[in-house]
Design a protein around this motif. Structure first.
Motif, short mmCIF file in Angstrom:
data_model
loop_
_atom_site.label_atom_id
_atom_site.label_comp_id
_atom_site.label_asym_id
_atom_site.label_seq_id
_atom_site.Cartn_x
_atom_site.Cartn_y
_atom_site.Cartn_z
N TRP A 37 -5.86 -1.58 59.48
CA TRP A 37 -6.64 -2.42 58.59
C TRP A 37 -7.77 -1.63 57.95
N SER A 38 -8.24 -2.12 56.81
CA SER A 38 -9.42 -1.56 56.16
C SER A 38 -10.14 -2.70 55.46
N LEU A 39 -11.29 -2.39 54.90
CA LEU A 39 -12.01 -3.37 54.10
C LEU A 39 -11.38 -3.43 52.71
N PRO A 40 -11.32 -4.61 52.10
CA PRO A 40 -10.79 -4.70 50.74
C PRO A 40 -11.60 -3.85 49.78
N GLY A 41 -10.95 -3.42 48.75
CA GLY A 41 -11.60 -2.60 47.73
C GLY A 41 -10.57 -1.69 47.12
N GLY A 42 -11.02 -0.55 46.63
CA GLY A 42 -10.06 0.37 46.05
C GLY A 42 -10.75 1.53 45.38
N ARG A 43 -9.98 2.20 44.56
CA ARG A 43 -10.46 3.41 43.91
C ARG A 43 -11.30 3.08 42.68
N VAL A 44 -12.29 3.90 42.48
CA VAL A 44 -13.14 3.80 41.30
C VAL A 44 -12.42 4.48 40.14
N ALA A 45 -12.47 3.86 38.98
CA ALA A 45 -11.86 4.43 37.78
C ALA A 45 -12.91 5.26 37.04
N LEU A 46 -12.44 6.27 36.36
CA LEU A 46 -13.31 7.12 35.56
C LEU A 46 -14.07 6.26 34.55
N GLY A 47 -15.38 6.43 34.50
CA GLY A 47 -16.22 5.67 33.57
C GLY A 47 -16.74 4.36 34.11
N GLU A 48 -16.28 3.94 35.28
CA GLU A 48 -16.72 2.70 35.90
C GLU A 48 -17.83 3.01 36.90
N ASP A 49 -18.82 2.12 36.96
CA ASP A 49 -19.76 2.29 38.08
C ASP A 49 -19.17 1.59 39.29
N SER A 50 -19.70 1.89 40.46
CA SER A 50 -19.09 1.43 41.71
C SER A 50 -19.07 -0.09 41.83
N ARG A 51 -20.11 -0.76 41.36
CA ARG A 51 -20.14 -2.22 41.45
C ARG A 51 -19.09 -2.85 40.53
N GLN A 52 -18.97 -2.32 39.31
CA GLN A 52 -17.93 -2.81 38.39
C GLN A 52 -16.56 -2.62 39.02
N SER A 53 -16.37 -1.47 39.62
CA SER A 53 -15.08 -1.15 40.22
C SER A 53 -14.74 -2.13 41.34
N LEU A 54 -15.72 -2.43 42.18
CA LEU A 54 -15.47 -3.35 43.28
C LEU A 54 -15.13 -4.74 42.74
N CYS A 55 -15.84 -5.20 41.73
CA CYS A 55 -15.52 -6.49 41.11
C CYS A 55 -14.09 -6.48 40.56
N ARG A 56 -13.72 -5.42 39.87
CA ARG A 56 -12.37 -5.31 39.30
C ARG A 56 -11.31 -5.32 40.39
N GLU A 57 -11.51 -4.52 41.42
CA GLU A 57 -10.53 -4.43 42.51
C GLU A 57 -10.32 -5.79 43.19
N LEU A 58 -11.39 -6.52 43.45
CA LEU A 58 -11.25 -7.80 44.13
C LEU A 58 -10.65 -8.86 43.22
N LEU A 59 -10.91 -8.75 41.93
CA LEU A 59 -10.25 -9.66 40.99
C LEU A 59 -8.74 -9.37 40.97
N GLU A 60 -8.37 -8.09 40.97
CA GLU A 60 -6.95 -7.72 40.99
C GLU A 60 -6.28 -8.13 42.30
N GLU A 61 -6.93 -7.85 43.42
CA GLU A 61 -6.30 -8.07 44.72
C GLU A 61 -6.32 -9.53 45.16
N LEU A 62 -7.43 -10.23 44.89
CA LEU A 62 -7.59 -11.59 45.40
C LEU A 62 -7.63 -12.65 44.30
N GLY A 63 -7.79 -12.23 43.05
CA GLY A 63 -7.86 -13.19 41.96
C GLY A 63 -9.18 -13.95 41.92
N ILE A 64 -10.25 -13.35 42.45
CA ILE A 64 -11.54 -14.04 42.49
C ILE A 64 -12.64 -13.15 41.91
#
Length: 156
Positions: A37-64
């Motif tokens: 197991w791990s904590l939800p999240g994912g890789r940061v994309a080039l040009g994204e700040d870490s907070r934006q990336s986390l929001c994007r990843e959770l929207l993709e993974e969980l739809g929220i």
């Protein structure tokens, strides 16, 4: 482009992770094909700040949509995965969401991407016996730092 670089010596990975604690449980996830197991999240994309990336990843993974809170840890994590040495830089943030579509159950469930990822609310009291990586999280999630901490983790 995700910030992952593969070399002959190993892989560098820049990752963000969500610490979502609710009712004495933390949300974890794992690939359907794995047991760790791990904590939800994912890789940061080039040009994204870490907070934006986390929001994007959770929207993709969980739809929220989530609200990203305090940074808890910056972690240099050294480990081996699929016979490759990894050097991962991870940022771990507290998050919350007002979205009500996430099941509030102890049973495992799938997110927006279907059966590729399995999610589960895991009681904090069970973390020491959980195959959760990086392993420092098994104890650290029950005693969150008041200020961001930097850690270097080397797992065998």
């Amino acid at each position: 482009m995700d910030l992952v670089f593969r070399t002959r010596e190993g892989v560098f990975n820049y990752r963000v992770a969500a610490v979502w604690i609710r009712n004495g449980r933390v949300l974890l996830h794992r690939l359907h094909s794995e047991q760790t197991w791990s904590l939800p999240g994912g890789r940061v994309a080039l040009g994204e700040d870490s907070r934006q990336s986390l929001c994007r990843e959770l929207l993709e993974e969980l739809g929220i949509k989530v609200m990203v809170g305090d940074l808890l840890w910056s972690v240099e994590n050294f480990f081996t995965y699929a016979e490759q040495p990894y050097h991962e830089f991870g940022l771990y943030y507290l998050i919350d969401s007002e979205d009500t579509q996430i099941p509030d159950t102890d049973a495992a469930f799938y997110g927006a991407e279907g059966p590729r990822l399995i999610f589960q609310w895991t009681p904090l009291s069970q973390l020491p016996q959980t195959s959760l990586y990086p392993a420092f999280l098994r104890t650290a999630l029950t005693d969150l730092p008041a200020h961001p901490r930097h850690l270097v983790v080397r797992e065998s």
